[in-house]
Enzyme design. Structure first.
Site, PDB file in Angstrom:
ATOM      1  N   ASP A 279       0.816  -1.204   0.000  1.00 36.88           N
ATOM      2  CA  ASP A 279       0.000   0.000   0.000  1.00 36.88           C
ATOM      3  C   ASP A 279       0.854   1.261   0.000  1.00 36.88           C
ATOM      4  OD1 ASP A 279      -2.297  -1.472  -0.048  1.00 36.88           O
ATOM      5  OD2 ASP A 279      -2.684  -1.345   2.101  1.00 36.88           O
TER       6      ASP A 279
ATOM      7  N   ASP B  18      -5.810   9.073   3.765  1.00 37.40           N
ATOM      8  CA  ASP B  18      -6.300   9.846   4.892  1.00 37.40           C
ATOM      9  C   ASP B  18      -5.447  11.069   5.195  1.00 37.40           C
ATOM     10  OD1 ASP B  18      -4.014   8.708   6.219  1.00 37.40           O
ATOM     11  OD2 ASP B  18      -5.224   6.983   6.783  1.00 37.40           O
TER      12      ASP B  18
END
Length: 289
Positions: A65, A140
């Site tokens: 990721d 985020d």
């Protein structure tokens, strides 16, 4: 799609094997291949380029990721898809494993693939009313107290509707893609990437009544640093950070830009959740056993 740009987390054990496999299979299926300087060191006879994000038609990110987040940031809003190849451990954002590279490039050459659009969050930092930073995030935006065992007080508002002051370790504003990351660890919900929303998850709030909240993607979330007993940090995707001051305001909203991921035709989001979160499929016959 003619030119494939390769980037990799070269610290992964299988990085060299992965770069070699991608270059070989891409060429086999008629694609030209270029690689960033670090990835190029791991492969023979691959063109090295400092500008794969501008020169390539698509990016292949080898890692996990973190590599996908970095590739998204380097694209800087450019409309070029990313194929994620997982050679790490979790890999929520990646599309395939190393064993699927040959099949993937054959399918891509034949036009048998899916483009999945993912929303980005836009973040602006205002200090005394003046912008001191502007960022994008795929997962985020996090405001947190960087000092151990210290809390921060944050005033949170959604659009012009004032929420409340929250005391705790910090606040996460996540996109649906990021709902399975830091936000999930903080007790936030899993939100399908197709849902247009922002997720607000408090980190260790001092009041038990504080709960995660999902707001419309068109909302502007305003976070004001009211007070802190330590250093406060703003972090985007866990990779880019900025030190905040008392009185700073962080505005988070859905970006006008997005990113596209390449998936195979058999890709399914719930299949990813089952695999990564170790969910199991129930069988009615098991109840009788």
């Amino acid at each position: 799609m003619k030119v494939v740009g390769v980037t990799a987390n070269t610290e992964k054990v299988r990085a060299a094997e992965a770069v070699a496999a991608v270059c070989a299979e891409a060429r086999k299926n008629g694609f030209d291949v270029i690689a960033d300087p670090e990835a190029a060191k791991l492969a023979k006879n691959v063109e090295r380029s400092e500008s794969i994000y501008s020169e390539a038609d698509a990016i292949v990110a080898l890692g996990g990721d973190g590599t996908m987040l970095r590739a998204t940031r380097e694209l800087d809003g450019a409309d070029k898809p990313i194929l994620g190849v997982n050679i790490g451990s979790l890999g929520f954002l990646t599309s395939i494993g190393l064993n699927d590279v040959a099949r993937a490039f054959a399918d891509i050459a034949a036009g048998k693939y899916i483009l999945s659009g993912r929303a980005l969050a836009s973040c602006a930092v205002l200090r005394s009313g003046v912008s001191v930073g502007a960022y994008r995030a795929l997962n985020d935006v996090v405001v947190t107290n960087a000092s151990p065992s210290r809390v921060v007080t944050l005033d949170v508002a959604v659009d012009d509707d004032e929420g409340a002051s929250f005391v705790g370790d910090g606040l996460i504003v996540a996109t649906p893609s990021g709902s399975t990351g830091h936000s999930l660890s903080a007790g936030g919900p899993v939100v399908h990437p197709g849902v247009e929303a922002l997720i607000l998850s408090l980190i260790c709030p001092q009041t038990l009544s504080s709960r995660p909240m999902v707001v419309p993607a068109e909302s502007v979330v305003r976070i004001r640093v009211t007070s802190s007993s330590g250093r406060v940090m703003l972090t985007m995707d866990g990779q880019v950070s900025l030190s905040l001051e008392t009185g700073d305001t962080i505005e988070v909203s859905k970006s006008t830009d997005s990113v596209k991921f390449i998936h195979m035709m058999d890709y399914g989001y719930f299949g990813v959740l089952r695999q990564k979160l170790h969910w199991s499929l129930s069988n009615p016959r098991d109840a009788d056993s």
